[in-house]
Write a protein that holds these residues in place. Structure first.
Motif, PDB file in Angstrom:
ATOM      1  N   SER A   1     129.446  36.523  56.309  1.00  0.00           N
ATOM      2  CA  SER A   1     128.196  37.372  56.479  1.00  0.00           C
ATOM      3  C   SER A   1     127.045  38.345  56.143  1.00  0.00           C
ATOM      4  O   SER A   1     127.339  39.161  55.065  1.00  0.00           O
ATOM      5  CB  SER A   1     127.988  36.899  58.470  1.00  0.00           C
ATOM      6  OG  SER A   1     128.848  38.334  58.161  1.00  0.00           O
ATOM      7  N   GLU A   2     125.974  38.407  56.225  1.00  0.00           N
ATOM      8  CA  GLU A   2     125.168  39.282  56.158  1.00  0.00           C
ATOM      9  C   GLU A   2     124.003  39.444  57.301  1.00  0.00           C
ATOM     10  O   GLU A   2     123.221  38.534  57.672  1.00  0.00           O
ATOM     11  CB  GLU A   2     124.319  38.967  54.423  1.00  0.00           C
ATOM     12  CG  GLU A   2     125.717  39.145  53.648  1.00  0.00           C
ATOM     13  CD  GLU A   2     126.086  41.093  52.785  1.00  0.00           C
ATOM     14  OE1 GLU A   2     124.996  41.188  52.902  1.00  0.00           O
ATOM     15  OE2 GLU A   2     126.658  40.442  52.468  1.00  0.00           O
ATOM     16  N   LYS A   3     123.450  40.783  56.826  1.00  0.00           N
ATOM     17  CA  LYS A   3     122.716  41.093  57.927  1.00  0.00           C
ATOM     18  C   LYS A   3     120.807  40.754  57.639  1.00  0.00           C
ATOM     19  O   LYS A   3     121.213  40.327  56.609  1.00  0.00           O
ATOM     20  CB  LYS A   3     122.134  41.984  58.632  1.00  0.00           C
ATOM     21  CG  LYS A   3     121.941  42.601  59.663  1.00  0.00           C
ATOM     22  CD  LYS A   3     121.147  44.051  60.537  1.00  0.00           C
ATOM     23  CE  LYS A   3     120.630  45.017  58.581  1.00  0.00           C
ATOM     24  NZ  LYS A   3     119.589  46.169  59.165  1.00  0.00           N
ATOM     25  N   ILE A   4     120.249  40.028  58.122  1.00  0.00           N
ATOM     26  CA  ILE A   4     118.943  39.515  57.824  1.00  0.00           C
ATOM     27  C   ILE A   4     118.207  40.885  58.581  1.00  0.00           C
ATOM     28  O   ILE A   4     117.129  41.612  57.978  1.00  0.00           O
ATOM     29  CB  ILE A   4     118.239  38.008  58.529  1.00  0.00           C
ATOM     30  CG1 ILE A   4     119.223  37.085  57.971  1.00  0.00           C
ATOM     31  CG2 ILE A   4     117.413  37.906  58.403  1.00  0.00           C
ATOM     32  CD1 ILE A   4     118.678  36.119  58.364  1.00  0.00           C
ATOM     33  N   THR A   5     118.279  41.008  59.902  1.00  0.00           N
ATOM     34  CA  THR A   5     117.066  42.199  59.897  1.00  0.00           C
ATOM     35  C   THR A   5     117.712  42.568  61.398  1.00  0.00           C
ATOM     36  O   THR A   5     118.769  41.626  62.124  1.00  0.00           O
ATOM     37  CB  THR A   5     115.863  41.780  60.245  1.00  0.00           C
ATOM     38  OG1 THR A   5     115.237  42.778  60.870  1.00  0.00           O
ATOM     39  CG2 THR A   5     115.954  40.418  61.584  1.00  0.00           C
ATOM     40  N   ASP A   6     117.747  43.389  62.009  1.00  0.00           N
ATOM     41  CA  ASP A   6     117.901  43.950  63.610  1.00  0.00           C
ATOM     42  C   ASP A   6     117.366  43.159  64.359  1.00  0.00           C
ATOM     43  O   ASP A   6     118.340  42.890  65.645  1.00  0.00           O
ATOM     44  CB  ASP A   6     117.703  45.454  63.774  1.00  0.00           C
ATOM     45  CG  ASP A   6     118.317  45.998  63.166  1.00  0.00           C
ATOM     46  OD1 ASP A   6     119.623  46.241  62.217  1.00  0.00           O
ATOM     47  OD2 ASP A   6     118.009  47.209  63.041  1.00  0.00           O
TER      48      ASP A   6
END
Length: 864
Positions: A293-298
């Motif tokens: 997984s990767e963060k898109i935004t908070d």
């Protein structure tokens, strides 16, 4: 006579009596446990026979087992042997050469044993037995080679004890390794189970050593003149290895705590993950059992109370269509990274600030959100060592993640912070509070789904450090560690397998379908009944026909506007006509009866058949690149607003998203249209300023595509005579939102709006494909792009009775476009919700492209 000469004269050539020191015996077992724990932890992270990472783990495991669990244990254990009265002159003297050899022998033998066992997740008992036998032989070999390094004694061994030591080493090794690999293959290898296997394996080492030691006698050859030096050397080497082992264990614990903390934080954010399946339906996970997984935004900052980020949101529709054609943004990734690097960052965490100092969303918020999505997808592709075009397609659901509660202390701190912000307006304070609460509340997880067709793809990912596991084995681990709130995750992952295979597609031919829509409870918009687990499909039943002939259509027209009970009566009457009409009536009646039983909902009988036959996307032939459609005869109904999907085979899906599904299927001609829209929307934004070097956190792969993008831009600057799209909208269809990709001064279209009081704050929800363009804006799309001027005239049809949707004096009106004409319906406004109504009205305007969804929805609204 000296004491040394006295001891030598007393014991030389004789068996020296021995005893054991209990404390050192226990210490030797603990040393062995340290080595076996590290060994099994390293083997647990090994995922394949191939790959540098897996080779490193294999060698490290062999060194840990052979060098620490066996070699260190041996010399610590020998220190527990007390000869005579533990005089210095009678202590053992080790040969450096044989001692070094005894270190490498178990390492090499254990390396062969672990290679024999393999790294697969399917248990091979013959491999397990062979590996255990080799490991046991390595233990025994090290013990006796290590004893051969003793210079001042001749050791006398007992055959019975040798046999017993070999049996203990072999069978205990087989048992310990079998327990470990069985737990590992079933994904039940929690830390305490690995520890149990490690203690059992350490018992094999210690048990073999002490059984052999009990059967060993020491005949003195000469006194030890350097006993202190020999003992010190052995202890120093053992201590160094133990310090390294303890540091490794501490680092593993710290890493595990850090991973848990990262998962907790990520569960409160908007995250993009990937669900990759092999041909047998196994899912790709990391060594910890997590989806990559990767963060898109908070967080997604909501503009209004009803502006919730879900599958009905235009931003999700945009992402859904982009994932069907990653080539549409492949050449723009570097520009996105540069644009994101130029945005204002926070002072402490260096994160992009999506809300300015006044509590307002930053300019081009929606476009930035889309760029963050694309950059996260590129990061996932890099993590999987894949090209962006192969990273997968977006699944048609957003999973909620995060904790359910909020600490009272944190809640009070937010209230105190907002009370001090006296100069900030109420709406801005609400936005700030929502953003802060989201940090401890609900996160969103989107999934890119892909199915691997070739075994070499599986081998490549396993060599990169990933595993493939059965869904039922890891769904609980994924749900708990990623804090996914849904309870039926196993069912959803199973649905993803079918989604990745592309099997949720209608077959060619003629079908009878159920088109049931209802107004959405709690917000504006409409939902449609779809097959559960296949949100792109209506409930349908096939009719055994390749196509409808003209005489078939004559019969269908006779059945127009009939509900289900009347249909059965009319079809029964048709069976008395000619043979071919009787046969068609029988086929239609059988399909109607089967669909009725499949849906199993009393409201089905209230649906009416429409003579409007529609074309629905269907499965294409293998190797074909052209879209194909099948024919559907539809039963339509506008369901009551409080209706629920009582059938276990059906569920309600947002109508606008269902329509996007119909335009985003494989080989759809709308993908090319959407690609042009994406470039016209994002290109002016990401190239609005001089490109500056991106920060390291945003540097991704793709430098070559950036320069190719610049060359395409220069080529377009030399072209002329390109026309612009133009759109003339009537006030009844102007929803008052500008495209999020650019401002009005960038647009080359003609927009006529009489309702000028609509706020720009809702500019993000216009997800139309061709409603706005940029005048003479260089494009990175490449090739020849032909545009033409299109003018759409929208008229409003009056005097339509729509039952509960009948417009009144205080109703807002929504006009839907259909081939130059339109129909409208009214919605009762809720006090103080004018902004929400404008927002939802725009969301229902999914795309100007007409599909069968628009045709049947018009019939539902017009006919009830």
């Amino acid at each position: 006579m000296s004491a040394d000469d006295d001891l030598l004269a007393r014991y030389q050539g004789e068996i020296v009596p021995r005893s054991f020191q209990a404390g050192m015996v226990v210490s030797s077992y603990l040393v062995s446990c340290v080595g076996t724990v590290i060994t099994l932890e390293l083997l647990n992270r090994r995922t394949s026979r191939n790959g540098l990472l897996n080779h490193t783990l294999l060698m490290s495991a062999a060194i840990s087992m052979g060098g620490i669990a066996i070699w260190c244990m041996h010399f610590v254990g020998n220190r527990a042997i007390i000869l005579a009265n533990d005089e210095l002159e009678l202590r053992v003297d080790y040969s450096i050469g044989f001692s070094a050899l005894s270190f490498f022998i178990p390492v090499l033998v254990l390396l062969v044993a672990f290679v024999t066992i393999g790294a697969g997740y399917r248990i091979s008992w013959w491999r397990m037995c062979c590996g255990g036998m080799i490991a046991g032989a390595g233990m025994c070999g090290m013990h006796y080679v290590g004893n051969a390094s003793i210079n001042n004694y001749r050791l006398i061994y007992s055959g019975v004890h040798i046999g017993g030591a070999v049996l203990i080493a072999v069978f205990d090794s087989i048992a310990a390794l079998s327990v470990f690999f069985i737990f590992r293959s079933s994904w039940r290898n929690s830390w305490w189970k690995r520890a149990l296997s490690a203690f059992l394996l350490a018992g094999a080492v210690s048990g073999m050593h002490w059984v052999a030691s009990v059967g060993t006698q020491y005949r003195l050859l000469r006194s030890n003149t350097r006993a202190q030096l020999s003992q010190t050397q052995a202890i120093i080497v053992v201590a160094c290895l133990l310090v390294f082992a303890i540091l490794f264990m501490a680092g593993s614990i710290i890493y595990a705590i850090w991973i848990t903390r990262c998962n907790t934080i990520r569960a409160q954010q908007v995250v993009l993950a990937t669900a990759v399946f092999d041909w047998s339906g196994r899912i790709l996970v990391s060594s910890e059992g997590l989806l990559p997984s990767e963060k898109i935004t908070d967080t997604y900052v909501e503009r209004t109370q009803s502006d919730t980020f879900n599958i009905a949101h235009p931003l999700f529709h945009w992402m859904f269509q982009v994932s069907r054609n990653w080539n549409s943004i492949n050449g723009m990734v570097d520009g996105m990274n540069n644009h994101l690097a130029r945005l204002r960052k926070g002072g402490r965490d260096n994160k992009i600030r999506l809300i300015d100092d006044d509590g307002q969303l930053i300019k081009n918020y929606d476009a930035i959100f889309r760029e963050l999505f694309c950059v996260a997808a590129v990061s996932l592709a890099d993590k999987l060592k894949e090209q962006l075009v192969n990273v997968g397609v977006l699944w048609d659901e957003i999973l909620a993640t995060g904790v359910d509660g909020l600490p009272n202390k944190f809640d009070r701190s937010i209230d105190h912070m907002l009370e001090e912000s006296a100069g900030v307006g109420f709406s801005e304070r609400c936005k700030i509070r929502a953003a802060r609460l989201h940090e401890y509340g609900r996160g969103s997880l989107m999934l890119l789904v892909r199915r691997l067709e070739h075994p070499h793809d599986v081998d490549r990912l396993e060599a990169a450090g990933f595993r493939f596991a059965e869904i039922h084995q890891v769904c609980g681990i994924i749900r708990s560690r990623m804090q996914i709130k849904t309870r039926d995750l196993k069912e959803k992952l199973t649905n993803m397998v079918a989604f990745a295979q592309g099997s949720s597609v209608m077959d060619p031919g003629v079908h009878l379908g159920f088109f049931g829509v209802k107004a959405r409870v709690g917000s504006f918009g409409f939902d449609i009944v779809a097959k559960k687990g296949a949100r792109n499909l209506l409930p349908t039943m096939p009719i055994p026909l390749e196509r409808l002939e003209s005489w078939h259509m004559d019969i269908v027209r006779q059945l127009d506007r009939m509900n289900v009970p009347h249909l059965f009566q009319s079809l029964g009457a048709l069976k008395k006509l000619s043979p071919r009409e009787m046969f068609f009536a029988s086929q239609l009646s059988d399909a109607l009866q089967a669909l009725r039983a499949w849906i199993d909902d009393p409201i089905f009988d209230e649906a009416v058949l429409t003579s409007k036959v529609v074309q629905v996307p269907c499965r294409t032939q293998a190797g074909s690149n052209s879209a194909k459609s099948c024919t559907m005869i539809a039963l339509c109904i506008m369901m009551p607003i409080h209706s629920s999907a009582s059938s276990p085979r059906c569920e309600f899906v947002p109508l606008n998203f269902f329509k996007v599904h119909q335009m985003a299927h494989k080989n759809s001609p709308q993908l090319a249209v959407f690609t042009r829209y994406v470039h016209r929307e994002l290109f002016p934004i990401i190239h609005a300023a001089t490109v500056s070097p991106p920060q390291p956190i945003y540097r991704q792969a793709g430098q070559a595509s950036f320069w190719r993008n610049q060359l395409d831009s220069l080529r377009y600057l030399g072209r002329s005579g390109i026309k612009n799209y133009a759109m003339v909208e009537d006030a009844s269809s102007a929803f008052g939102r500008k495209s999020s990709g650019h401002d009005s001064d960038h647009s080359g279209s003609t927009i006529e709006l009489r309702n000028q009081d609509l706020r720009d704050g809702h500019s993000s929800n216009n997800d139309t494909v061709s409603d706005k363009t940029t005048a003479h804006q260089p494009s990175s799309f490449g090739g020849i792009m032909v545009s033409q001027e299109i003018q759409v005239d929208i008229r409003q049809i009056d005097d339509i009775s729509v039952g509960m949707l009948k417009p009144g004096a205080n109703m807002d009106r929504v006009t839907m476009v259909k081939a130059g004409a339109g129909f409208d319906f009214g919605m009762d406004p809720i006090a103080g919700a004018e902004d929400d109504m404008r927002a939802v009205a725009e969301r229902e305007k999914v795309n100007e492209v007409m599909t069968f969804v628009d045709e049947l929805f018009a019939i539902c609204v017009d006919g009830l």
